[in-house]
Design an enzyme around this catalytic site. Structure first.
Site, PDB file in Angstrom:
ATOM      1  N   GLN A 110     -41.052 -42.118  69.331  1.00  0.00           N
ATOM      2  CA  GLN A 110     -39.967 -41.642  69.558  1.00  0.00           C
ATOM      3  C   GLN A 110     -39.715 -39.976  68.415  1.00  0.00           C
ATOM      4  O   GLN A 110     -38.934 -40.447  67.345  1.00  0.00           O
ATOM      5  CB  GLN A 110     -38.694 -42.055  69.899  1.00  0.00           C
ATOM      6  CG  GLN A 110     -37.282 -41.225  70.454  1.00  0.00           C
ATOM      7  CD  GLN A 110     -35.929 -42.465  69.971  1.00  0.00           C
ATOM      8  OE1 GLN A 110     -36.394 -43.378  69.303  1.00  0.00           O
ATOM      9  NE2 GLN A 110     -35.108 -41.800  70.498  1.00  0.00           N
ATOM     10  N   GLU A 166     -32.556 -46.424  75.309  1.00  0.00           N
ATOM     11  CA  GLU A 166     -33.006 -46.827  74.002  1.00  0.00           C
ATOM     12  C   GLU A 166     -31.150 -47.947  73.337  1.00  0.00           C
ATOM     13  O   GLU A 166     -31.674 -49.379  73.107  1.00  0.00           O
ATOM     14  CB  GLU A 166     -32.395 -45.603  73.026  1.00  0.00           C
ATOM     15  CG  GLU A 166     -32.843 -46.294  70.998  1.00  0.00           C
ATOM     16  CD  GLU A 166     -32.303 -45.492  70.250  1.00  0.00           C
ATOM     17  OE1 GLU A 166     -31.908 -43.897  70.612  1.00  0.00           O
ATOM     18  OE2 GLU A 166     -33.387 -45.359  69.150  1.00  0.00           O
TER      19      GLU A 166
END
Ligand SMILES: Cc1cc2nc3c(=O)[nH]c(=O)nc-3n(C[C@H](O)[C@H](O)[C@H](O)COP(=O)(O)OP(=O)(O)OC[C@H]3O[C@@H](n4cnc5c(N)ncnc54)[C@H](O)[C@@H]3O)c2cc1C
Length: 413
Positions: A135, A253
């Site tokens: 990410q 997340e």
């Protein structure tokens, strides 16, 4: 609340337990049982290779990412079945930490925004661990203030040219792909000029530099982009719609991190059960027992909060900002426990060699790892802001740059 399995859940648990019992890499059990705070102990064996081996085996038998739709490599399992699987996978689940970012954050973003061909191409390999994703969000000047990022993407024909720098990118050094948020329009307010892409981490112009951490590991990296070319077909969402796309990633997340967060409670309990102090067993010391009782109450609160989130998920509700509570409480608790555990061990607490230290130095590793828990995926302060504004309805924090074009925001230069 009744946490016992329904008849169907008990049957599912039995099947999962049997398969894991027969197939899991038992030769890694002892090391994994002592792992978890910034390192996976696999002895002489490469942790990444072992993680990929276990994930591949799970995928071949239909046990990888079981909550995903079948066509992407899952088995369309319910959230409850997913929880049961994780409970049964136990210490072997520590191997698959390598895949959390890809499977827990990048994959939901791809499911929501990639086209059908791309989903078929990338998601099954993400589920099976054959391809690892990272990410690429944070930058040196924008972590909490993610929308302040400066990595540029400029259109050239059917491609975009990327220049800039990301930092703290976990696993970039072993990742095959990444999702990347960039600035495509500096003339509009900061949240409105962003665009999301995914890219091949081996693309020319991508330079990955591992960062050495206090514990000696290099889990994350600086990533530089020098005229990196990304086809427009790898754009996720609209041009200028990157902020909306990033919210999908960030919400997942919090779930991925918050759902599986360690507290350090089982580790401190094992320590005090076995540690001899000059006054006797640590567990018999009233001061130790008082601390333990406090942490037990917090753990129970966290467990029930997680159960509430799971119930919401199983009813088809979207996890909300209240999910921020888990990481906020668990991060601080883990840091307190780690410091207390080292103090209790006296001089022994200073030994970091796993071969010499008590409990393979996992409490020492916890001291090194726990501050990171309070930063990654949203710092304590940012989580408190979210809870204050979006759960408790308190007045918004002052945002001096709100509505101002990004390139008109004073930067102090
Ligand atoms: C172990 C680890 C792994 C990570 N992995 C990744 C990854 O894979 N990919 C990725 O993109 N990023 C990753 N990060 C980066 C992480 O997302 C950022 O570190 C985090 O968002 C904080 O940003 P920052 O470090 O820039 O700190 P800053 O945002 O500069 O914050 C500095 C301090 O100011 C406080 N602060 C900032 N704004 C406010 C405010 N509005 N109100 C009150 N206090 C405020 C913060 O709480 C903090 O204490 C990782 C970080 C860690 C520790």
């Amino acid at each position: 609340m009744d946490f016992s399995d329904t008849v169907e859940e008990a049957a599912f648990r039995q099947i999962a337990r049997q398969w894991i019992g027969e197939q899991a890499p038992a030769y890694l059990y002892d090391g994994l049982a002592m792992s978890g705070f910034g390192g996976t102990k696999t002895g002489e064996l490469d942790p990444l290779a072992e993680a990929k081996k276990w994930q591949k085996k799970k995928a071949a038998a239909g046990w990888a990412c079981i909550q995903w739709p079948v066509e992407f490599g899952g088995q369309g399992a319910t959230p409850m079945q997913s929880v049961i699987w994780n409970q049964e996978e136990g210490v072997y689940g520590k191997l698959t930490g390598t895949f959390i970012i890809g499977q827990g954050m990048c994959a939901p973003t791809m499911m929501a925004y990639a086209d059908d061909e791309q989903k078929k191409r990338y998601l099954p390999k993400l589920a099976s661990g054959e391809e690892v994703w990272c990410q690429l969000f944070s930058e040196p000047g924008s972590g909490s203030d993610l929308a302040g990022l400066r990595t540029r993407a400029e259109k050239e024909g059917d491609d975009w040219i990327i220049n800039g720098q990301k930092i703290w990118t976990s696993g970039a050094h072993y990742s095959d792909y990444g999702i990347l948020i960039t600035r495509t329009d500096p003339d509009v307010a900061k949240h409105r000029g962003l665009t999301m892409f995914f890219l091949d981490m081996k693309s020319p112009g991508v330079d990955i530099k591992p960062i050495k951490q206090a514990n000696g590991e290099s889990g994350f990296n600086e990533v530089y982009f020098d005229h990196v070319r990304i086809p427009d077909a790898q754009r996720l969402g609209d041009v200028g719609g990157g902020w909306q796309v990033s919210l999908t990633t960030l919400m997942n997340e919090r779930l991925a991190i918050g759902g599986s967060i360690a507290t350090g409670f089982p580790e401190i309990k094992t320590l005090v059960d076995n540690l001899e102090l000059p006054s006797g067993k640590a567990i018999d010391d009233p001061a130790v027992r008082a601390r333990l009782a406090d942490w037990y109450a917090k753990s129970a609160g966290l467990k029930n909060t997680a159960a509430r989130a799971m119930t919401a998920l199983s009813k088809g509700e979207i996890p909300g900002p209240e999910n921020s509570i888990g990481k906020l409480v668990a991060g601080g608790m883990m840091q307190d426990i780690a410091k207390f555990a080292l103090d209790l061990q006296g001089l022994g607490g200073a030994i970091v060699d796993p071969a010499l230290a008590r409990d393979s130095a996992r409490l020492q590793a916890m001291v090194m790892r726990s501050p990171a828990v309070r930063i990654e995926g949203g710092t304590d302060q940012i989580l408190r802001n979210i809870i204050a504004e979006r759960v408790l309805g308190l007045p918004e924090e002052l945002r001096a740059d709100k509505g101002i074009a990004f390139n008109k925001i004073p930067t102090g230069q």
